[in-house]
Design a protein around this motif. Sequence first.
Motif, mmCIF file in Angstrom:
data_model
loop_
_atom_site.group_PDB
_atom_site.id
_atom_site.type_symbol
_atom_site.label_atom_id
_atom_site.label_comp_id
_atom_site.label_asym_id
_atom_site.label_seq_id
_atom_site.Cartn_x
_atom_site.Cartn_y
_atom_site.Cartn_z
ATOM 1 N N PRO A 128 43.303 45.403 30.291
ATOM 2 C CA PRO A 128 41.950 45.629 30.831
ATOM 3 C C PRO A 128 40.909 45.728 29.724
ATOM 4 C CG PRO A 128 43.541 47.020 31.945
ATOM 5 C CD PRO A 128 44.271 46.384 30.809
ATOM 6 N N ARG A 129 39.773 45.054 29.921
ATOM 7 C CA ARG A 129 38.720 45.009 28.910
ATOM 8 C C ARG A 129 37.590 46.007 29.165
ATOM 9 N NH1 ARG A 129 39.199 39.521 30.172
ATOM 10 N NH2 ARG A 129 37.110 39.502 31.061
ATOM 11 N N HIS A 130 37.607 46.666 30.315
ATOM 12 C CA HIS A 130 36.527 47.599 30.647
ATOM 13 C C HIS A 130 37.108 48.865 31.252
ATOM 14 C CE1 HIS A 130 33.747 44.257 30.049
ATOM 15 N NE2 HIS A 130 34.521 43.535 30.844
ATOM 16 N N GLY A 179 29.382 41.069 47.179
ATOM 17 C CA GLY A 179 28.018 41.228 46.697
ATOM 18 C C GLY A 179 27.595 40.034 45.874
ATOM 19 N N PRO A 180 26.350 40.032 45.403
ATOM 20 C CA PRO A 180 25.818 38.891 44.648
ATOM 21 C C PRO A 180 26.616 38.631 43.370
ATOM 22 C CG PRO A 180 24.063 40.413 45.292
ATOM 23 C CD PRO A 180 25.358 41.108 45.570
ATOM 24 N N PRO A 181 26.554 37.393 42.860
ATOM 25 C CA PRO A 181 27.240 37.077 41.603
ATOM 26 C C PRO A 181 26.666 37.891 40.441
ATOM 27 C CG PRO A 181 26.567 35.070 42.758
ATOM 28 C CD PRO A 181 25.898 36.211 43.457
ATOM 29 N N GLY A 182 27.538 38.210 39.484
ATOM 30 C CA GLY A 182 27.085 38.860 38.256
ATOM 31 C C GLY A 182 26.836 40.340 38.353
ATOM 32 N N THR A 183 27.255 40.981 39.455
ATOM 33 C CA THR A 183 26.957 42.407 39.630
ATOM 34 C C THR A 183 28.056 43.317 39.101
ATOM 35 O OG1 THR A 183 27.779 42.190 41.900
ATOM 36 C CG2 THR A 183 25.403 42.103 41.580
ATOM 37 N N GLY A 184 29.159 42.765 38.621
ATOM 38 C CA GLY A 184 30.185 43.607 38.004
ATOM 39 C C GLY A 184 31.475 43.730 38.789
ATOM 40 N N LYS A 185 31.738 42.811 39.718
ATOM 41 C CA LYS A 185 32.976 42.897 40.502
ATOM 42 C C LYS A 185 34.202 42.737 39.595
ATOM 43 C CE LYS A 185 31.502 39.659 43.400
ATOM 44 N NZ LYS A 185 30.050 39.566 43.120
ATOM 45 N N THR A 186 34.135 41.791 38.668
ATOM 46 C CA THR A 186 35.260 41.588 37.740
ATOM 47 C C THR A 186 35.424 42.784 36.809
ATOM 48 O OG1 THR A 186 34.952 39.181 37.804
ATOM 49 C CG2 THR A 186 36.197 40.078 35.955
ATOM 50 N N MET A 187 34.323 43.329 36.323
ATOM 51 C CA MET A 187 34.393 44.506 35.451
ATOM 52 C C MET A 187 35.046 45.679 36.184
ATOM 53 S SD MET A 187 30.702 44.425 33.496
ATOM 54 C CE MET A 187 31.078 45.885 32.511
ATOM 55 N N CYS A 188 34.726 45.852 37.462
ATOM 56 C CA CYS A 188 35.328 46.932 38.238
ATOM 57 C C CYS A 188 36.836 46.730 38.370
ATOM 58 C CB CYS A 188 34.683 47.013 39.620
ATOM 59 S SG CYS A 188 33.037 47.770 39.626
ATOM 60 N N LEU A 230 55.719 43.182 36.763
ATOM 61 C CA LEU A 230 54.943 43.784 35.682
ATOM 62 C C LEU A 230 54.233 45.071 36.115
ATOM 63 C CD1 LEU A 230 53.249 40.547 34.267
ATOM 64 C CD2 LEU A 230 55.263 41.724 33.369
ATOM 65 N N ASP A 231 54.332 45.402 37.402
ATOM 66 C CA ASP A 231 53.588 46.539 37.959
ATOM 67 C C ASP A 231 52.103 46.388 37.620
ATOM 68 O OD1 ASP A 231 53.113 48.909 39.299
ATOM 69 O OD2 ASP A 231 53.472 50.168 37.536
ATOM 70 N N ALA A 232 51.561 45.219 37.935
ATOM 71 C CA ALA A 232 50.193 44.862 37.556
ATOM 72 C C ALA A 232 49.253 44.953 38.749
ATOM 73 C CB ALA A 232 50.156 43.448 36.982
ATOM 74 N N VAL A 233 47.985 45.174 38.455
ATOM 75 C CA VAL A 233 46.923 45.091 39.456
ATOM 76 C C VAL A 233 46.589 43.613 39.653
ATOM 77 C CG1 VAL A 233 44.494 45.609 39.934
ATOM 78 C CG2 VAL A 233 45.970 47.355 38.910
ATOM 79 N N MET A 234 46.517 43.161 40.903
ATOM 80 C CA MET A 234 46.199 41.768 41.203
ATOM 81 C C MET A 234 44.713 41.637 41.524
ATOM 82 S SD MET A 234 49.439 40.644 43.596
ATOM 83 C CE MET A 234 49.281 38.879 43.214
ATOM 84 N N PHE A 235 44.076 40.642 40.914
ATOM 85 C CA PHE A 235 42.646 40.415 41.142
ATOM 86 C C PHE A 235 42.422 38.953 41.488
ATOM 87 C CE2 PHE A 235 38.406 39.372 39.152
ATOM 88 C CZ PHE A 235 37.660 39.871 40.213
ATOM 89 N N PHE A 236 41.966 38.693 42.717
ATOM 90 C CA PHE A 236 41.664 37.338 43.169
ATOM 91 C C PHE A 236 40.151 37.150 43.146
ATOM 92 C CE2 PHE A 236 45.808 38.215 44.989
ATOM 93 C CZ PHE A 236 46.495 37.024 44.836
#
Length: 452
Positions: A128-130, A179-188, A230-236
Amino acid sequence: MKYSIDKSKLPPEDIRWLSNLEHDFIDEVQMVVNMSTELDWELAHIVSVVERKKGEPFINLETNAGWKIPGSLHVNLTLKEWFEKRIDYEPANVALSVKLTFRAKTADEQKTKSASDDGLSTFIPETPRHTFDQIIIPDETRKQIMDSLSVVVHRELVYNTWGFGKCDKSPNSILSFYGPPGTGKTMCAHAIAAYLNKPLLAFNYADIESKYVGEAAKNLKKAFETATKLDAVMFFDEADSFLGKRIGDVQHGSDQSLNSQRSQMLIYLEEFKGVVIFATNLQSNVDKAFESRILAHIKIDLPNREARAAIIRTLIPAQLPLVAPLTDDDLLRASDTIEGLAGREIKQAIKTLLFRKAAELGADAKFSADDIVNAMASKKKEVDALANEEQERIKAEKEKKKKKVLEALMRNAEEKVEYLDKMTIEDLQAAIDRRPEVEARRKAEEEAMQNE
């Protein structure tokens, strides 16, 4: 990053700088490892903030790199040089302890890898980067996220000790960020993985889709199997294609394949016991079958005035040469020029400003509050111009379609007039007399189709 000293005693700008340094280092590690041609070893890294002793260097690098692990010396040297080039600022009284541990894979692990080379997509986990400390979101949104994660954090207590597992066999936490693009969904998504101390497996539709019929379903299965292992969080990301409504009138093989993929996604979500995060721009596109399985739909909205100011502050590096320290009023003044912009666009504005000044003045550049305000205003003007161009394009496209429809209607009318001109009065009257019968037959056919 681990802190062996009291983090609260460090200035906020030092904490931000250290955190950014760690994330950059993680990215560099991943890139160097990916570029390496040696595949028979693994690399783990630990970055810690420790008390700096007198005469001690800022970076203490420990490693077990050696000739017995092919390629490790090269990777170790590359990362060491990266640190030497990257460190242009040293927080007072603290040092960084960096440990790089190379581990040669066993023969059994190599054999397992070869056996798993199935030609399907390969899913590589990310560190994780954030973290939530770096993300500026409303308190209510943060609370929604934390409440949803309690399913994972307190799973043992609720499902086993309190016996809720008898009522619910799926102790997973499925979230939908919209929500709108660029609002931080990936960061969350990254922050959630960091909070749970798990790796992140990020996917988009291209990672799963395949030109071969049936292979997309296999890729999706492998994605969930990899996350479980890997017991990983999945993000689509851009998850509309995964969560969209299933196609009712199937006319092509691709339609059937997409429906099958969405049905399998439902099954895997039921079986998976971890965290799955979907990111989508439009919540209305989600199929009802998925809605019932998603624990929480959380809107990540555009930042308000105060949030935009806070985002700007986090994007100003501690070592940036300022004419004068930026005040809250300065940041709010800059924020007022960018209403409606997302965090991604704010970051782009700061980045553009820094490189423009670097090109113009080099190391002699100084930055003022007016520079920040003007950079924000320029970005707002640019975004508004692009939006206006898009609106004009859509308007022109609608006018073009309208014109074509009117032309078609006119041709159809002319053809009918020409046809009617050729008919006798008797033929026209006969057609009029048959109209109720034709309408009744059409209505009966429609009712029969509905009953089927």
